[in-house]
Design an enzyme around this catalytic site. Structure first.
Site, PDB file in Angstrom:
ATOM      1  N   ARG A   1      21.768  21.172  -0.219  1.00  0.00           N
ATOM      2  CA  ARG A   1      21.447  20.255   0.870  1.00  0.00           C
ATOM      3  C   ARG A   1      19.936  20.040   0.927  1.00  0.00           C
ATOM      4  NH1 ARG A   1      25.948  19.020   1.196  1.00  0.00           N
ATOM      5  NH2 ARG A   1      27.288  18.813   3.023  1.00  0.00           N
TER       6      ARG A   1
ATOM      7  N   GLU B   1      19.258  10.793   3.428  1.00  0.00           N
ATOM      8  CA  GLU B   1      20.070  10.116   2.413  1.00  0.00           C
ATOM      9  C   GLU B   1      20.766   8.894   3.005  1.00  0.00           C
ATOM     10  OE1 GLU B   1      22.749  13.145   1.068  1.00  0.00           O
ATOM     11  OE2 GLU B   1      21.172  14.293   0.100  1.00  0.00           O
TER      12      GLU B   1
ATOM     13  N   HIS C   1      23.423  12.398  -4.392  1.00  0.00           N
ATOM     14  CA  HIS C   1      24.377  13.308  -3.729  1.00  0.00           C
ATOM     15  C   HIS C   1      25.791  13.073  -4.277  1.00  0.00           C
ATOM     16  CE1 HIS C   1      25.147  15.776   0.169  1.00  0.00           C
ATOM     17  NE2 HIS C   1      26.018  16.085  -0.770  1.00  0.00           N
TER      18      HIS C   1
END
Ligand SMILES: O=C(O)CC[C@@H](O)C(=O)O
Length: 347
Positions: A242, A271, A290
């Site tokens: 993360r 993000e 991601h």
């Protein structure tokens, strides 16, 4: 009338029973549930969720305000490893189990972490750009400065399931490995050919630092300027966990000022990143969006696993993967399998 109401934010990729909505699995009866798609704003979500039996938390932060409004909720399920979108403390205070899926995408994320390590190390993106822009001859000199991979040190910050799967992949490359994780038994590290170490040892001795700290408030900005200053000058930082576990400003400074050589990141603090995030313009950074857990089996596997956890709880049984297992003791749910009550956040 269906027996249960399951609320999920609009747009969460669930398809309903009769097609591939997987609320069933061997040994469990299919559950009779109505799936309610709630608006993704807090007020709208609360209106739909307050009398729900279960919530599938996707695409909306499940805040304390939402949790405190729930009157009949027996479980909050997540289709991710990370539990950062749910206020777990608030759920625990209300006695509501929160489930995640820590074991579904381990191999994909480990593949991705290994890919980022190799791509950063062998300068894949830079090499690709050189070839495409007619700078063929520059490729070899760039790599003549890069050491041989065999014998380099890979350090893990946190040694949960994904890190362990990365260790299995890294071993045949001849990497020396060490890990910092106060929640994981040292024997488990030795089993993977990994030397237990302090955070300082991992940071100061590793040529690659692979970040796997879980998405939890306790590890917000776990790595700061002080930590990047401890790392080796030529080292490569990899993050598939993360973005919020790293103080991104410090990471940017470390890359700009050459405290470390490269960052290979699947996750960022924000993000998608804003167009003026300095990382986007840096040559010594490799980025992916991601996507480490993504593969052709992702959607199906996630749906099945989330459905399984929901089915268990709605049929009166302990879920398989509960991130706040202490609440299970106080529920009327039936224990049907050994569940560790003392697992650390990375297990
Ligand atoms: O939901 C996703 O797309 C990725 C989830 C992943 O980051 C996780 O925490 O499992």
């Amino acid at each position: 009338m269906p027996k249960y109401r399951v609320v999920t934010p609009k747009g969460a990729s669930f398809t309903v029973a009769g097609s591939d909505y997987s609320f069933e699995r061997e040994a469990l009866d299919p559950i009779d549930a109505e799936i309610i798609e709630a608006p993704a704003d807090e007020a709208g979500f609360i209106a739909a969720a307050k009398t729900a039996d279960a919530i599938y938390a996707k695409g909306i932060p499940i805040t304390k305000t939402i949790i405190d409004s729930l009157q009949t909720c027996k479980v909050i399920t997540l289709g991710s490893v990370g539990v950062d979108s749910v206020d777990v403390k608030a759920a625990t205070a209300r006695g509501i189990p929160v489930t995640n899926i820590p074991d579904t995408f381990i191999e994909e994320v480990a593949d991705h972490a290994m890919m980022l390590l190799l791509a950063g190390f062998r300068r894949l993106v830079e090499q690709d750009r050189m070839v495409r822009s007619g700078r063929w001859a520059e490729g070899r000199p760039a790599l003549l400065k890069v050491p041989r991979l065999m014998g380099q040190t890979l350090g893990f910050v946190s040694f949960g399931r994904v890190a362990r799967a990365v260790a299995k992949r890294a071993a045949p490359f001849g990497l020396r490995m060490m890990a910092y994780d106060p929640f994981i038994q040292e024997t488990l590290m030795y089993d993977h050919g990994v030397i237990p170490a302090t955070l300082n040892e991992v940071l100061s001795q590793s040529d690659f630092v692979s970040m796997h700290a879980p998405a939890r408030p306790e590890v917000h900005h776990m790595l700061t300027e002080k930590h990047f200053r401890q790392m080796k000058k030529g080292s490569i930082f990899i993050n598939t966990g993360r973005g919020a576990t790293v103080d991104e400003e410090s990471l940017i400074k470390a890359l700009q000022e050459g405290w470390i050589a490269h960052a290979a990141l699947d996750v960022l603090e924000k993000e998608p990143p804003s167009h003026n995030n300095p990382l986007l313009g840096m040559e010594n950074v490799t980025l992916t969006a991601h996507v480490a857990s993504a593969s052709a089996r992702f959607d199906e596997a996630r749906k099945r696993r989330v459905g399984y956890e929901l089915s268990l709880v709605l049929q009166g049984m302990w879920p398989v993967s509960c991130v706040n297992p202490s609440v299970l003791q106080d529920t009327t749910l039936r224990r049907w399998q050994p569940v560790s009550m003392d697992r650390g956040p990375n297990s």
